[in-house]
Motif scaffolding. Structure first.
Motif, PDB file in Angstrom:
ATOM      1  N   LYS A 145       0.811  -1.209   0.000  1.00  8.92           N
ATOM      2  CA  LYS A 145       0.000   0.000   0.000  1.00  8.92           C
ATOM      3  C   LYS A 145       0.849   1.267   0.000  1.00  8.92           C
ATOM      4  O   LYS A 145       0.431   2.296  -0.525  1.00  8.92           O
ATOM      5  CB  LYS A 145      -0.929   0.000   1.211  1.00  8.92           C
ATOM      6  CG  LYS A 145      -1.945  -1.133   1.210  1.00  8.92           C
ATOM      7  CD  LYS A 145      -2.755  -1.142   2.500  1.00  8.92           C
ATOM      8  CE  LYS A 145      -3.705  -2.334   2.539  1.00  8.92           C
ATOM      9  NZ  LYS A 145      -4.433  -2.403   3.830  1.00  8.92           N
ATOM     10  N   THR A 146       2.027   1.214   0.615  1.00  9.78           N
ATOM     11  CA  THR A 146       2.846   2.415   0.758  1.00  9.78           C
ATOM     12  C   THR A 146       4.305   2.102   0.435  1.00  9.78           C
ATOM     13  O   THR A 146       4.730   0.940   0.448  1.00  9.78           O
ATOM     14  CB  THR A 146       2.778   2.970   2.189  1.00  9.78           C
ATOM     15  OG1 THR A 146       3.381   2.016   3.091  1.00  9.78           O
ATOM     16  CG2 THR A 146       1.347   3.239   2.615  1.00  9.78           C
ATOM     17  N   ASP A 147       5.074   3.167   0.192  1.00 12.60           N
ATOM     18  CA  ASP A 147       6.509   3.005  -0.044  1.00 12.60           C
ATOM     19  C   ASP A 147       7.210   2.449   1.199  1.00 12.60           C
ATOM     20  O   ASP A 147       8.168   1.681   1.091  1.00 12.60           O
ATOM     21  CB  ASP A 147       7.138   4.340  -0.439  1.00 12.60           C
ATOM     22  CG  ASP A 147       6.675   4.832  -1.796  1.00 12.60           C
ATOM     23  OD1 ASP A 147       6.048   4.048  -2.540  1.00 12.60           O
ATOM     24  OD2 ASP A 147       6.918   6.013  -2.113  1.00 12.60           O
TER      25      ASP A 147
ATOM     26  N   THR B  97       8.406   2.483  -6.420  1.00 10.94           N
ATOM     27  CA  THR B  97       7.594   3.319  -5.531  1.00 10.94           C
ATOM     28  C   THR B  97       6.253   3.630  -6.181  1.00 10.94           C
ATOM     29  O   THR B  97       6.050   3.398  -7.379  1.00 10.94           O
ATOM     30  CB  THR B  97       8.310   4.640  -5.217  1.00 10.94           C
ATOM     31  OG1 THR B  97       8.396   5.413  -6.424  1.00 10.94           O
ATOM     32  CG2 THR B  97       9.708   4.399  -4.648  1.00 10.94           C
ATOM     33  N   GLN B  98       5.349   4.208  -5.385  1.00  8.41           N
ATOM     34  CA  GLN B  98       4.050   4.594  -5.926  1.00  8.41           C
ATOM     35  C   GLN B  98       4.200   5.665  -7.011  1.00  8.41           C
ATOM     36  O   GLN B  98       3.510   5.615  -8.032  1.00  8.41           O
ATOM     37  CB  GLN B  98       3.156   5.114  -4.803  1.00  8.41           C
ATOM     38  CG  GLN B  98       2.633   4.035  -3.873  1.00  8.41           C
ATOM     39  CD  GLN B  98       1.679   4.596  -2.841  1.00  8.41           C
ATOM     40  OE1 GLN B  98       2.096   5.299  -1.923  1.00  8.41           O
ATOM     41  NE2 GLN B  98       0.403   4.290  -2.989  1.00  8.41           N
ATOM     42  N   GLN B  99       5.085   6.623  -6.800  1.00  6.85           N
ATOM     43  CA  GLN B  99       5.275   7.669  -7.797  1.00  6.85           C
ATOM     44  C   GLN B  99       5.862   7.108  -9.083  1.00  6.85           C
ATOM     45  O   GLN B  99       5.485   7.535 -10.188  1.00  6.85           O
ATOM     46  CB  GLN B  99       6.182   8.777  -7.243  1.00  6.85           C
ATOM     47  CG  GLN B  99       5.505   9.698  -6.249  1.00  6.85           C
ATOM     48  CD  GLN B  99       4.412  10.549  -6.883  1.00  6.85           C
ATOM     49  OE1 GLN B  99       4.404  10.771  -8.090  1.00  6.85           O
ATOM     50  NE2 GLN B  99       3.481  11.025  -6.057  1.00  6.85           N
TER      51      GLN B  99
ATOM     52  N   TYR C  44       3.124   5.387 -10.842  1.00  6.77           N
ATOM     53  CA  TYR C  44       2.207   6.367 -11.415  1.00  6.77           C
ATOM     54  C   TYR C  44       2.767   6.956 -12.705  1.00  6.77           C
ATOM     55  O   TYR C  44       2.021   7.167 -13.683  1.00  6.77           O
ATOM     56  CB  TYR C  44       1.948   7.477 -10.404  1.00  6.77           C
ATOM     57  CG  TYR C  44       0.911   8.485 -10.832  1.00  6.77           C
ATOM     58  CD1 TYR C  44      -0.359   8.074 -11.220  1.00  6.77           C
ATOM     59  CD2 TYR C  44       1.195   9.843 -10.840  1.00  6.77           C
ATOM     60  CE1 TYR C  44      -1.319   8.997 -11.593  1.00  6.77           C
ATOM     61  CE2 TYR C  44       0.238  10.771 -11.215  1.00  6.77           C
ATOM     62  CZ  TYR C  44      -1.012  10.344 -11.596  1.00  6.77           C
ATOM     63  OH  TYR C  44      -1.965  11.258 -11.970  1.00  6.77           O
TER      64      TYR C  44
ATOM     65  N   THR D  76      -7.467   9.075 -11.894  1.00  8.68           N
ATOM     66  CA  THR D  76      -6.538   8.200 -11.177  1.00  8.68           C
ATOM     67  C   THR D  76      -5.356   8.992 -10.650  1.00  8.68           C
ATOM     68  O   THR D  76      -4.673   9.679 -11.412  1.00  8.68           O
ATOM     69  CB  THR D  76      -6.019   7.083 -12.111  1.00  8.68           C
ATOM     70  OG1 THR D  76      -7.127   6.455 -12.760  1.00  8.68           O
ATOM     71  CG2 THR D  76      -5.247   6.041 -11.316  1.00  8.68           C
TER      72      THR D  76
ATOM     73  N   ALA E 136      -1.787   9.151  -7.888  1.00 11.71           N
ATOM     74  CA  ALA E 136      -0.656   8.318  -7.485  1.00 11.71           C
ATOM     75  C   ALA E 136      -1.004   7.427  -6.301  1.00 11.71           C
ATOM     76  O   ALA E 136      -0.455   6.322  -6.156  1.00 11.71           O
ATOM     77  CB  ALA E 136       0.546   9.195  -7.148  1.00 11.71           C
ATOM     78  N   ASP E 137      -1.942   7.887  -5.450  1.00  9.59           N
ATOM     79  CA  ASP E 137      -2.275   7.093  -4.270  1.00  9.59           C
ATOM     80  C   ASP E 137      -3.013   5.809  -4.613  1.00  9.59           C
ATOM     81  O   ASP E 137      -3.144   4.918  -3.763  1.00  9.59           O
ATOM     82  CB  ASP E 137      -3.099   7.922  -3.288  1.00  9.59           C
ATOM     83  CG  ASP E 137      -4.390   8.451  -3.902  1.00  9.59           C
ATOM     84  OD1 ASP E 137      -4.533   8.385  -5.141  1.00  9.59           O
ATOM     85  OD2 ASP E 137      -5.252   8.950  -3.155  1.00  9.59           O
ATOM     86  N   ALA E 138      -3.492   5.681  -5.865  1.00 14.43           N
ATOM     87  CA  ALA E 138      -4.141   4.444  -6.288  1.00 14.43           C
ATOM     88  C   ALA E 138      -3.134   3.381  -6.711  1.00 14.43           C
ATOM     89  O   ALA E 138      -3.491   2.216  -6.883  1.00 14.43           O
ATOM     90  CB  ALA E 138      -5.090   4.715  -7.453  1.00 14.43           C
TER      91      ALA E 138
END
Length: 206
Positions: free
Chosen positions: A95-97, A120-122, A125, A142, A144-146
């Motif tokens: 869910k997170t970095d 990472t999420q970024q 994205y 959409t 980046a948090d998705a």
């Protein structure tokens, strides 16, 4: 004619009692445009979820595994970046970095692991925006948090991806998803396929 003959015909008639109109179904009460807009939003949301699932699950390799370099983890995991991974892999989506970093650290020196890559999420994205660049509505909906943060593992035993995926599901219960990428890849390449150009380190040469 006598009064008896004409009396019935001349009596004033009361107003007829009309039957109440039948209730329209709820969907019919909505304007056509409103219903169409609602279904469009639902369909778009479904596409977003499907796109995120493909991006963060067992389909990242379909897009050549390219994201952005530029960060280093203290545990020595390799940023996925522009590495063209061709070996069979197991992907752990988080869910997170911070969760991704913890999983990468936990797998450092693991006897099952040949190499591990991180995203990472970024970075996910940025890859998402490149892949769906021609779908502005999808990009608008959409953020980046998705995106999941991911650890992509190349197992030493390329025949054990399913078993290792099962072990990771137990080892990392907070993971969004753990994918046996070999199973997904086989749908496109056929079961048992081995890329003859894949180097021993699990990557294509650049």
């Amino acid at each position: 004619m006598n009064d008896r003959d004409t009396g019935a015909d001349d009596e004033p008639q009361g107003p007829e009692t009309a039957a109440p109109p039948s209730a329209a179904p709820p969907s019919a009460a909505l304007p056509r445009q409103s219903r169409a807009g609602r279904w469009y939003r639902l369909a778009t949301a479904a596409v977003v979820l499907a796109a995120v699932a493909v991006l963060g699950g067992s389909g990242w390799w379909l897009f050549d595994g390219r994201a952005m370099d530029g960060y280093a983890l203290p545990d020595g995991a390799i940023p996925l970046g522009a590495h063209d991974v061709c070996a069979d892999t197991v992907t752990v989506n988080l869910k997170t970095d911070a969760e991704m970093t913890a999983v990468a650290r936990a797998l450092r020196g693991d006897s099952r692991v040949l190499r591990s890559y991180t995203e990472t999420q970024q970075e996910a994205y940025a890859r998402f925006r490149r892949i769906f660049a021609n779908q502005p509505e999808l990009l608008r909906m959409t953020g980046a948090d998705a995106m999941p943060a991911s650890v992509v593992v190349v197992p030493k035993d390329q025949n054990a991806t399913a078993d290792i995926a099962g072990q990771f599901r137990v080892q990392f219960p907070a993971a969004r998803k753990v994918s046996d990428d070999k199973e997904a890849r086989s749908r496109f390449t056929g079961p048992g396929y081995r890329d003859p150009n894949c180097l021993p380190n699990g990557e294509h040469s650049r």
